[in-house]
Design a protein around this motif. Structure first.
Motif, PDB file in Angstrom:
ATOM      1  N   HIS A 143       0.975  -1.544  -0.067  1.00 39.56           N
ATOM      2  CA  HIS A 143      -0.084  -0.120  -0.118  1.00 39.56           C
ATOM      3  C   HIS A 143       1.338   1.329  -0.319  1.00 39.56           C
ATOM      4  O   HIS A 143       0.661   1.944  -0.903  1.00 39.56           O
ATOM      5  N   ASN A 162       5.088  -1.261   3.199  1.00 38.04           N
ATOM      6  CA  ASN A 162       4.324  -2.309   3.663  1.00 38.04           C
ATOM      7  C   ASN A 162       3.681  -3.731   2.704  1.00 38.04           C
ATOM      8  O   ASN A 162       3.390  -2.545   1.663  1.00 38.04           O
ATOM      9  N   LYS A 164       0.383  -4.849   2.756  1.00 41.69           N
ATOM     10  CA  LYS A 164      -1.523  -5.231   4.365  1.00 41.69           C
ATOM     11  C   LYS A 164      -1.827  -6.492   4.371  1.00 41.69           C
ATOM     12  O   LYS A 164      -2.153  -6.748   6.239  1.00 41.69           O
ATOM     13  N   SER A 190      -2.400  -8.519  10.062  1.00 35.69           N
ATOM     14  CA  SER A 190      -2.434  -7.144   8.735  1.00 35.69           C
ATOM     15  C   SER A 190      -2.077  -5.743   9.526  1.00 35.69           C
ATOM     16  O   SER A 190      -1.684  -5.677  10.637  1.00 35.69           O
ATOM     17  N   ASP A 191      -2.058  -5.416   8.544  1.00 30.68           N
ATOM     18  CA  ASP A 191      -1.045  -4.057   8.726  1.00 30.68           C
ATOM     19  C   ASP A 191      -1.405  -2.334   7.538  1.00 30.68           C
ATOM     20  O   ASP A 191      -2.644  -3.133   6.865  1.00 30.68           O
ATOM     21  N   HIS A 192      -2.299  -0.885   8.152  1.00 29.17           N
ATOM     22  CA  HIS A 192      -2.454  -0.989   6.882  1.00 29.17           C
ATOM     23  C   HIS A 192      -1.062   0.742   7.204  1.00 29.17           C
ATOM     24  O   HIS A 192      -1.155   0.920   6.251  1.00 29.17           O
ATOM     25  N   GLU A 206       5.134   1.545  11.931  1.00 23.26           N
ATOM     26  CA  GLU A 206       3.382   0.197  10.781  1.00 23.26           C
ATOM     27  C   GLU A 206       2.421  -0.144  11.667  1.00 23.26           C
ATOM     28  O   GLU A 206       2.954  -0.464  12.600  1.00 23.26           O
ATOM     29  N   GLN A 209      -3.709  -3.251  10.734  1.00 21.46           N
ATOM     30  CA  GLN A 209      -5.583  -2.660  10.869  1.00 21.46           C
ATOM     31  C   GLN A 209      -6.470  -3.692  10.715  1.00 21.46           C
ATOM     32  O   GLN A 209      -7.135  -2.698  12.540  1.00 21.46           O
TER      33      GLN A 209
END
Ligand code: CUK
Ligand code: CUA
Length: 664
Positions: A143, A162, A164, A190-192, A206, A209
């Motif tokens: 992203h 990253n 996601k 998970s990340d966003h 980081e 999400q």
């Protein structure tokens, strides 16, 4: 080219000169005084060859202007480089601006065959560091790329990106545009809000999400409020080594809201990080179980919470031992973060998406997906409210909530579905307007809308030149549109994404170019002045390993080529040069392990050799001076042609050999 040279060359084409100069020097033109020259009388479209060409191709005067602003003749260079996420491809795209030519696709989280990325020993091992709990992963959802910064300005040295889907972060070295590290914390699923860097790249941020029990535990979803959590990870970056240092990294536990995007404070707000969030309702779906779908469950509250993090204080808390270790990560517990005001909240209207700090670091812009405004917060007000402990209340986890009205400077009416904001050098802000498919330009000084331009269609992020730095350049904006619908030739139901280049140097925004992106949905990009990137030409001295930038211990010099049998297998020390490999015949016994050590001993620019062995999934790219290693078991007897996969010379087809695997 100096203007006088350009005039000289174009004298034969009077109308073009007129138009070109009018463009170059017209109102707001970057290269000259406003209105210095008008097109000569009679030199309008409608005359001569150019007019015929325009007519034949159905081009308007605006089209020709756009072409002249973006066309880059052969050998020409772009003024900016756009580093765009490659979305589902797990890669990063490098695009020249204003030409919008794609210059490179950097393999990051997925194998990239042309670069031999994840086919040799070292790059395969690198990609495997991104496995999650033993699960190999061959895709990613990239992203947000972030360029490394010095004093809040892009320094052109590293790029972070990253994933996601799998909560990973990678580091790309911009000396050669090669991925050198993947970090992978199983603290979150998970990340966003990644990647975003602090102004001197002390940390790469980081944030999670979708909430889940931290560290990969199981807990029933009915225990969402009690056991599910988010986290914001601060990955420590060692600028000298060019690597993230996991042991010096730490995180802050956050409530089970959906933390979204982040931005780091700069100048006056240096030392702070801001993360927007949605779903403070803590809806977790369960449609078939009689619950509202998440989309409506998560849209009940008028306000979600902007997370305000004092990262220097958090760093001190970690140094003071105020952390728990979860999944190998030092985590500041939520109670500590709330009690010490490391984490505070302020309301943000209606399902916000993104937070963007203004170039002077004094203000933060947040837009609500279901709001029509951009809200501008005043950092000094926020800081005073936090210092005074002026909270209107606390959230269910004890985090103090600042009074919204006292924290903001004002709101700007933008339109339907405002998302992300960028800045120029004239005190303007630009906000993408998703539902309207427009980009809105507005004034930071008086919080007033100036102009909107339609884009095609469903814009997500936008990016301006040097737009996340303390001194944006203006000039160009790229609108990263999700839908293309009718913009390109039909290629079946899955359509490309559409990057639209918009000129923002004039009185009015002007659409200049459409670039289809056919390999995933990019989200964000950063645009850096091309002269800040100091890429190397070739690897020197000969025998460099691209992941270490040092001479590989197995590097081979011309004249030292050999095959050695060692206890761990057959070692082949090979060189590549136009137009042969030495040795070119490799004889092994079925079942033997083979270690190939190959050095491209050339120093001529662009003299890349490929190295492929069919049916073995072996495929390397050896740039001039580069060394690579690849190991495999010769488990099947047979004859395997070896060849160079780059058309490197007139006798490239002859750059071949054989792997002979004799049956047991
Ligand atoms: S997100 Cu995709 S348009 Cu991942 Cu930054 Cu907003
Ligand atoms: Cu080397 Cu073709």
């Amino acid at each position: 080219m100096a203007r006088s040279d350009r005039e000289q060359k174009l004298r034969a084409f009077p109308w073009v000169i007129g138009l070109l100069l009018a463009l170059a020097c017209g109102p707001g033109g970057q290269q000259g005084a406003p209105g210095a020259l008008e097109p000569p009388a009679g030199a309008r479209p409608g005359n001569g060859e150019l007019a015929a060409l325009m007519k034949a191709r159905g081009l308007t005067e605006q089209d020709v202007e756009a072409a002249l602003r973006t066309y880059t003749p052969t050998g020409g260079r772009d003024e900016y480089l756009l580093f765009a996420s490659g979305g589902h491809s797990g890669q990063v795209l490098v695009i020249g601006v204003p030409s919008m030519r794609i210059l490179k696709v950097i393999g990051v989280f997925t194998p990239e065959p042309w670069q031999g990325y994840a086919y040799g020993d070292e790059t395969s091992a690198l990609l495997a560091t991104g496995d999650r709990n033993g699960q190999p992963l061959t895709w990613a959802d990239t992203h947000h790329p972030a360029l490394s910064e010095t004093n809040g300005d892009y320094d052109g040295r590293y790029l972070f990106i990253n994933d996601k889907a799998n909560a990973r972060v990678a580091v790309v070295d911009l000396r050669d545009f090669v991925t050198v590290q993947i970090v992978n914390s199983t603290l979150i699923e998970s990340d966003h809000g990644a990647t975003f860097v602090t102004p001197n790249t002390e940390y790469v941020i980081e944030s999670a999400q979708y909430p889940a029990p931290l560290g990969g535990r199981y807990a029933p979803i009915e225990r969402f409020d009690e056991e599910y959590r988010g986290a914001v990870i601060f990955w420590r970056f060692d600028r000298e080594r060019g690597r993230i240092v996991p042991e010096q990294s730490w995180a802050i536990e956050t409530p089970p809201y959906m933390q979204d995007l982040a931005d780091a404070g700069k100048l006056v707000s240096d030392g702070w990080v801001f993360v927007n969030s949605f779903n403070t309702e803590r809806s977790w779906g369960g449609i078939a179980e009689g619950n509202p779908p998440m989309e409506s469950g998560a849209s009940q509250n008028d306000m979600d919470y902007l997370h305000i993090i004092n990262w220097r204080q958090a760093e001190q808390a970690v140094a003071d031992g105020k952390f728990e270790e979860i999944a190998g990560m030092k985590v500041i517990p939520l109670e500590v973060a709330a009690a010490e005001k490391i984490l505070t909240f302020v309301g943000e209207p209606k399902s916000p998406h993104g937070v963007d700090v203004t170039p002077d670091g004094r203000e933060l812009v947040v837009s609500g997906k279901l709001d029509t405004h951009a809200t501008v917060y005043d950092f000094e007000k926020i800081r005073s409210l936090i210092e005074a402990g002026t909270f209107t209340g606390r959230d269910p986890y004890g985090v103090g909530i600042l009074p919204f009205e006292e924290a903001i400077r004002g709101q700007v009416e933008i339109g339907l579905g405002p998302l992300h904001t960028q800045f120029d050098d004239q005190g303007n802000a630009y906000t993408s307007v998703f539902i309207e498919s427009k980009v809105a330009k507005w004034s930071l000084a008086d919080l007033a809308l100036i102009e909107k331009i339609p884009v095609h269609y469903n814009v997500g992020h936008i990016v301006t030149a040097e737009g996340d730095t303390v001194s944006p350049d203006g000039g160009y904006l790229v609108s990263m549109n999700k839908w293309a619908i009718d913009r390109f030739n039909d290629v079946g139901p899955l359509l490309p994404q559409n990057f639209q280049l918009i000129g923002i140097d004039g009185e009015k925004m002007k659409l200049l170019y459409d670039l289809p992106i056919p390999l995933g949905e990019p989200h964000y990009a950063q645009m850096v002045r091309a002269d800040k990137i100091k890429a190397i030409d070739v690897y020197t001295p000969i025998g460099i390993n691209a992941l270490t930038h040092e001479r590989d211990p197995f590097a081979v010099e011309g004249g030292q080529e050999r095959i050695e049998r060692r206890p761990d297998g057959v070692h082949v020390f090979m060189t590549a040069v136009r137009s042969h490999f030495t040795p070119d015949v490799i004889r092994v016994k079925q079942g033997e392990t083979v270690h190939l050590h190959i050095t491209n001993v050339e120093q001529a620019r662009d003299a890349t050799h490929g190295f492929a062995i069919g049916s073995k999934n072996i495929n390397l790219s050896l740039e001039p001076g580069e060394h690579a290693n690849v190991s495999f078991v010769a488990d099947r007897a047979g004859v395997f042609p070896i060849y160079c996969t780059e058309f490197c010379s007139a006798l490239h087809l002859e750059m071949a050999g054989y792997l002979l695997v004799e049956p047991r």
